[in-house]
Design a protein around this motif. Structure first.
Motif, short mmCIF file in Angstrom:
data_model
loop_
_atom_site.label_atom_id
_atom_site.label_comp_id
_atom_site.label_asym_id
_atom_site.label_seq_id
_atom_site.Cartn_x
_atom_site.Cartn_y
_atom_site.Cartn_z
N VAL A 101 -18.83 6.63 -13.48
CA VAL A 101 -19.21 7.69 -14.42
C VAL A 101 -19.59 8.96 -13.67
CG1 VAL A 101 -20.90 8.39 -16.15
CG2 VAL A 101 -19.94 6.09 -16.23
N CYS A 102 -20.52 8.83 -12.73
CA CYS A 102 -21.00 10.02 -12.02
C CYS A 102 -19.92 10.65 -11.16
CB CYS A 102 -22.22 9.66 -11.16
SG CYS A 102 -23.66 9.12 -12.12
N GLY A 103 -19.13 9.82 -10.52
CA GLY A 103 -18.07 10.35 -9.68
C GLY A 103 -16.98 11.05 -10.45
N THR A 104 -16.82 10.71 -11.73
CA THR A 104 -15.83 11.38 -12.58
C THR A 104 -16.31 12.75 -13.01
OG1 THR A 104 -15.00 9.25 -13.41
CG2 THR A 104 -14.55 11.21 -14.75
N PHE A 105 -17.56 12.82 -13.48
CA PHE A 105 -18.09 14.08 -14.00
C PHE A 105 -18.69 14.96 -12.92
CE2 PHE A 105 -17.81 11.51 -17.79
CZ PHE A 105 -17.42 12.43 -18.77
N LEU A 106 -19.19 14.35 -11.85
CA LEU A 106 -19.80 15.09 -10.73
C LEU A 106 -19.16 14.58 -9.44
CD1 LEU A 106 -23.53 14.93 -11.87
CD2 LEU A 106 -22.00 16.90 -12.03
N PRO A 107 -17.91 14.94 -9.19
CA PRO A 107 -17.20 14.40 -8.03
C PRO A 107 -17.89 14.78 -6.72
CG PRO A 107 -16.00 16.24 -9.01
CD PRO A 107 -17.09 15.89 -9.96
N LYS A 108 -17.79 13.87 -5.78
CA LYS A 108 -18.43 14.09 -4.48
C LYS A 108 -17.80 15.27 -3.77
CE LYS A 108 -19.31 11.76 -0.07
NZ LYS A 108 -19.10 10.52 0.71
N CYS A 109 -18.64 16.05 -3.13
CA CYS A 109 -18.17 17.17 -2.33
C CYS A 109 -17.63 16.64 -1.01
CB CYS A 109 -19.33 18.13 -2.07
SG CYS A 109 -18.95 19.42 -0.86
N SER A 110 -16.42 17.04 -0.66
CA SER A 110 -15.82 16.65 0.60
C SER A 110 -16.14 17.72 1.65
CB SER A 110 -14.30 16.52 0.45
OG SER A 110 -13.70 16.17 1.66
N THR A 111 -16.94 17.35 2.64
CA THR A 111 -17.41 18.30 3.65
C THR A 111 -16.25 18.93 4.40
OG1 THR A 111 -19.39 16.96 3.93
CG2 THR A 111 -18.93 18.58 5.64
N GLY A 112 -16.31 20.26 4.52
CA GLY A 112 -15.32 20.97 5.32
C GLY A 112 -14.02 21.28 4.63
N SER A 113 -13.93 21.00 3.32
CA SER A 113 -12.70 21.32 2.60
C SER A 113 -13.03 21.62 1.14
CB SER A 113 -11.69 20.16 2.68
OG SER A 113 -12.07 19.14 1.79
N ASN A 114 -12.04 22.09 0.40
CA ASN A 114 -12.22 22.34 -1.02
C ASN A 114 -11.90 21.12 -1.86
OD1 ASN A 114 -13.06 25.01 -0.81
ND2 ASN A 114 -10.95 25.78 -0.72
N ALA A 115 -11.59 20.01 -1.20
CA ALA A 115 -11.23 18.81 -1.94
C ALA A 115 -12.46 18.18 -2.59
CB ALA A 115 -10.57 17.80 -0.99
N ILE A 116 -12.23 17.50 -3.70
CA ILE A 116 -13.28 16.71 -4.34
C ILE A 116 -12.91 15.24 -4.24
CG2 ILE A 116 -14.04 18.52 -5.91
CD1 ILE A 116 -12.37 17.21 -8.10
N VAL A 117 -13.92 14.39 -4.19
CA VAL A 117 -13.68 12.96 -4.02
C VAL A 117 -14.07 12.26 -5.30
CG1 VAL A 117 -14.18 10.94 -2.62
CG2 VAL A 117 -14.20 13.20 -1.56
N LEU A 118 -13.07 11.68 -5.97
CA LEU A 118 -13.25 10.97 -7.23
C LEU A 118 -13.32 9.46 -6.97
CD1 LEU A 118 -10.61 13.01 -9.24
CD2 LEU A 118 -13.07 13.00 -9.71
N PRO A 119 -13.72 8.68 -7.95
CA PRO A 119 -13.70 7.23 -7.77
C PRO A 119 -12.29 6.72 -7.47
CG PRO A 119 -14.95 7.83 -9.73
CD PRO A 119 -14.24 9.07 -9.27
#
Length: 264
Positions: free
Chosen positions: A64-82
């Motif tokens: 749930v949290c990873g879908t709505f508040l995806p993890k910040c990927s350090t050093g890039s603009n990418a987001i990390v989803l479940p």
């Protein structure tokens, strides 16, 4: 194109409970602030909160949290989803309990096939073990060990609480979210409210537990809601502290006030 921003996770359902501390927004639904996420979680996901707290599966909250508040990927603009596997493991583990509770997996928001597989790149694989709730246990009328409750006149509590939480590690992690609010001294009875909500008081009769009175909750909310918004990126008063959940002092149901030395 909307500018992506890195933000500390402050949503109470997720903060300190998923193994990462920062998110990058907007998310896949177009929410650019966490205050925009909250109404969606409250409307679509809040009914699932007890299943997270009582651990239908350790990866349910992360999904749930990873879908709505995806993890910040350090050093890039990418987001990390479940990961897709993370989502499916939670769905398999929770579906039966959800059905027993009169609801079902939220396919509209959490469609597992939308997520990438582990082998396809970076994704959220599993919540750390120390953040996964232990199985539900019943602890009737035990000494209150939570740090915020040390100076209260009522020192005996009962678990699980009204949110089906019984794991003291997880309850403490959630109570820690309010440390900055406690430090603000917005109201003398904030600690009493938090302790009565997360570790309700032990009664002397056959009731399972006694909660804070609604009037005490309303006094605290009136004094602290604005400070909460200031401290937590404009979020509204937390769902678990909504005062309508708690009995009035004028009702037939027993409730506790800060002046009580014992629960009759």
């Amino acid at each position: 194109m909307e500018t992506m921003s890195v933000q500390e996770v402050v949503v109470p359902m997720c903060r300190g409970l998923v193994g990462y501390t920062h998110t990058r927004l907007p998310n896949r639904f177009g929410h650019v602030t966490q205050s925009e996420v909250i109404p969606i979680l409250d409307k679509a996901i809040e009914r699932y909160w007890p299943f997270m707290d009582s651990d239908c599966h350790k990866n349910f909250r992360l999904t749930v949290c990873g879908t709505f508040l995806p993890k910040c990927s350090t050093g890039s603009n990418a987001i990390v989803l479940p990961c897709r596997e993370t989502c499916f493991s939670a769905k398999r583990g929770c579906s039966q309990k959800l059905k027993q509770g009169g609801t079902k997996w939220p396919n509209r928001q959490l469609k597992c096939n939308r997520f990438r597989r582990k082998r396809q790149g970076s994704c959220l694989k599993a919540v750390p073990n120390h953040m996964a709730p232990a199985p539900l246990r019943y602890a009737y009328c035990e000494q209150n060990t939570f740090s915020a409750c040390a100076n209260l006149s009522l020192q005996i509590r009962t678990l699980p609480n009204m949110f089906l939480q019984s794991d003291e590690r997880i309850i403490q992690l959630e109570m820690n979210q309010y440390e900055a609010l406690l430090q603000s001294r917005c109201h003398d009875n904030l600690a009493f409210l938090l302790c009565g909500v997360f570790a309700p008081f032990c009664p002397n009769d056959q009731q399972p537990f006694v909660l804070p009175c609604r009037e005490t909750c309303e006094e605290v909310e009136m004094a602290c809601a604005e400070e909460f918004q200031r401290l937590y990126r404009g979020l509204p008063w937390p769902a678990k502290l909504q005062c309508h959940r708690y009995p009035s002092g004028s009702s037939q149901q027993a409730c506790a006030t800060p002046n009580d030395a014992a629960i009759a």
